[in-house]
Design a protein around this motif. Structure first.
Motif, PDB file in Angstrom:
ATOM      1  N   ARG A  90      -2.960   1.020  14.503  1.00 43.15           N
ATOM      2  CA  ARG A  90      -3.842   1.911  14.904  1.00 43.15           C
ATOM      3  C   ARG A  90      -4.310   1.974  16.488  1.00 43.15           C
ATOM      4  N   LYS A  91      -4.344   0.587  16.834  1.00 40.67           N
ATOM      5  CA  LYS A  91      -4.815   0.432  18.390  1.00 40.67           C
ATOM      6  C   LYS A  91      -3.618   0.877  19.362  1.00 40.67           C
ATOM      7  N   LYS A  92      -2.375   0.492  18.959  1.00 40.28           N
ATOM      8  CA  LYS A  92      -1.317   0.857  19.759  1.00 40.28           C
ATOM      9  C   LYS A  92      -0.614   2.203  19.732  1.00 40.28           C
ATOM     10  N   PHE A  93      -0.669   2.684  18.531  1.00 37.44           N
ATOM     11  CA  PHE A  93       0.022   4.028  18.059  1.00 37.44           C
ATOM     12  C   PHE A  93      -0.921   4.694  17.265  1.00 37.44           C
ATOM     13  N   PRO A  94      -2.130   5.107  17.909  1.00 43.14           N
ATOM     14  CA  PRO A  94      -3.071   5.910  17.103  1.00 43.14           C
ATOM     15  C   PRO A  94      -2.535   7.083  16.419  1.00 43.14           C
ATOM     16  N   MET A 133       1.672   7.011   9.658  1.00 42.72           N
ATOM     17  CA  MET A 133       2.989   6.809   8.764  1.00 42.72           C
ATOM     18  C   MET A 133       3.190   5.737   8.053  1.00 42.72           C
ATOM     19  N   GLN A 134       2.098   4.792   8.013  1.00 45.16           N
ATOM     20  CA  GLN A 134       2.142   3.448   7.389  1.00 45.16           C
ATOM     21  C   GLN A 134       1.867   4.049   6.034  1.00 45.16           C
ATOM     22  N   ILE A 135       2.439   3.144   4.789  1.00 48.95           N
ATOM     23  CA  ILE A 135       2.208   3.385   3.862  1.00 48.95           C
ATOM     24  C   ILE A 135       0.910   2.987   3.176  1.00 48.95           C
ATOM     25  N   PRO A 136       0.246   3.682   2.400  1.00 51.76           N
ATOM     26  CA  PRO A 136      -1.066   3.085   1.859  1.00 51.76           C
ATOM     27  C   PRO A 136      -0.970   1.981   1.158  1.00 51.76           C
ATOM     28  N   ARG A 137      -2.306   1.495   0.938  1.00 47.21           N
ATOM     29  CA  ARG A 137      -2.313   0.106   0.215  1.00 47.21           C
ATOM     30  C   ARG A 137      -1.892   0.147  -1.178  1.00 47.21           C
ATOM     31  N   ASP A 138      -2.135   1.196  -2.173  1.00 53.90           N
ATOM     32  CA  ASP A 138      -1.723   1.250  -3.523  1.00 53.90           C
ATOM     33  C   ASP A 138      -0.065   1.154  -3.511  1.00 53.90           C
ATOM     34  N   THR A 168      11.353   2.063   9.829  1.00 48.84           N
ATOM     35  CA  THR A 168      10.591   0.792   9.777  1.00 48.84           C
ATOM     36  C   THR A 168       9.239   0.967  10.324  1.00 48.84           C
ATOM     37  N   PHE A 169       9.185   1.687  11.378  1.00 51.38           N
ATOM     38  CA  PHE A 169       7.871   1.856  12.278  1.00 51.38           C
ATOM     39  C   PHE A 169       7.389   0.645  12.491  1.00 51.38           C
ATOM     40  N   THR A 170       6.297   0.081  12.282  1.00 52.34           N
ATOM     41  CA  THR A 170       5.808  -1.192  12.587  1.00 52.34           C
ATOM     42  C   THR A 170       5.804  -2.193  11.473  1.00 52.34           C
TER      43      THR A 170
END
Length: 235
Positions: free
Chosen positions: A49-53, A58-63, A85-87
């Motif tokens: 979130r800090k580097k690529f707000p 695009m990150q998958i959610p926790r569930d 793959t993103f981060t």
């Protein structure tokens, strides 16, 4: 007057049995899951979130993250592939479900994104399980051996190319292998009276309908996150 069963919703056809989520119920869903490895994943979420707000969503959610780790483990996957793959958060979740000798091949185009990923793969203790290849995914997929090597695939990259990824990965999947596609509800752009117009939504809708008729796989669209279509390879 007889009380209505708790699971019944008024004015809803019998075929439409689901529970709509509001923010409170969704937070409850997030709370009711195993938290193994959450410290590393949460640190990765914060750095992303800090580097690529603009790209962090695009990150998958926790569930979905917990679901994928469990799915990889229960299917006893040994060889997996990830397109997009993103981060590195989804890669950690897949790798955590692999056995010690399991391997995950990650394909991505961004060195900047995956430099963050590599750092957190080490922190999560899964770096030895992961191989990263940078470059256009279609080109990378075409260079793979023409034999069945994968038990599990996760596709989360350029939506208009999803069908191309599918056709290149499917011949390389073992029998009963699983292919998961992310963002298959296209941010809620599907299911309306009018066909979708956004390029990503059009591509996703076309593939969802193709998969539902494709005799090479059994497919189901799950309302997890932004929608996960899961396919089991037949034969």
């Amino acid at each position: 007057m007889k009380a209505e069963p708790w699971h019944v919703r008024r004015n809803r056809p019998e075929t439409l049995k689901y529970t709509a989520l509001d923010d409170g119920l969704y937070r409850y869903v997030m709370e009711c899951r195993s938290r193994d490895g959450d410290a590393v994943l949460e640190a990765l979420r914060r750095e992303t979130r800090k580097k690529f707000p603009d790209d962090a969503p695009m990150q998958i959610p926790r569930d979905q993250a917990a679901f994928m780790t469990m799915l990889v483990a229960v299917t006893r996957t040994r060889m997996a592939i990830e397109v997009g793959t993103f981060t590195g958060l989804s890669a950690i979740c897949i790798a955590k479900g692999l056995p010690k000798n399991g391997k995950l091949l990650c394909l991505d185009i961004s060195e900047e994104w995956t430099d963050v990923a590599k750092k957190y793969w080490v922190k999560a203790g899964v770096a030895k399980k992961i191989e990263l290849r940078l470059g256009a995914a279609i080109d990378s997929l075409k260079k793979l051996p023409n034999k069945k090597i994968f038990d599990f695939a996760f596709i989360d990259a350029h939506k208009p190319e999803y069908d191309d990824y599918y056709e290149l990965i499917l011949p390389r999947m073992k029998s009963n292998g699983l292919i998961l596609f992310d963002n298959m509800l296209a941010g809620g752009r599907l299911g309306g009276k009018k066909p979708p117009t956004h390029p990503n939504a059009k591509a996703v809708d076309k593939l969802n309908r193709k998969l539902s008729r494709d005799a090479r796989v059994q497919s189901v669209l799950l309302p997890i996150g932004d929608g996960v279509t899961m396919c089991r390879v037949v034969g």
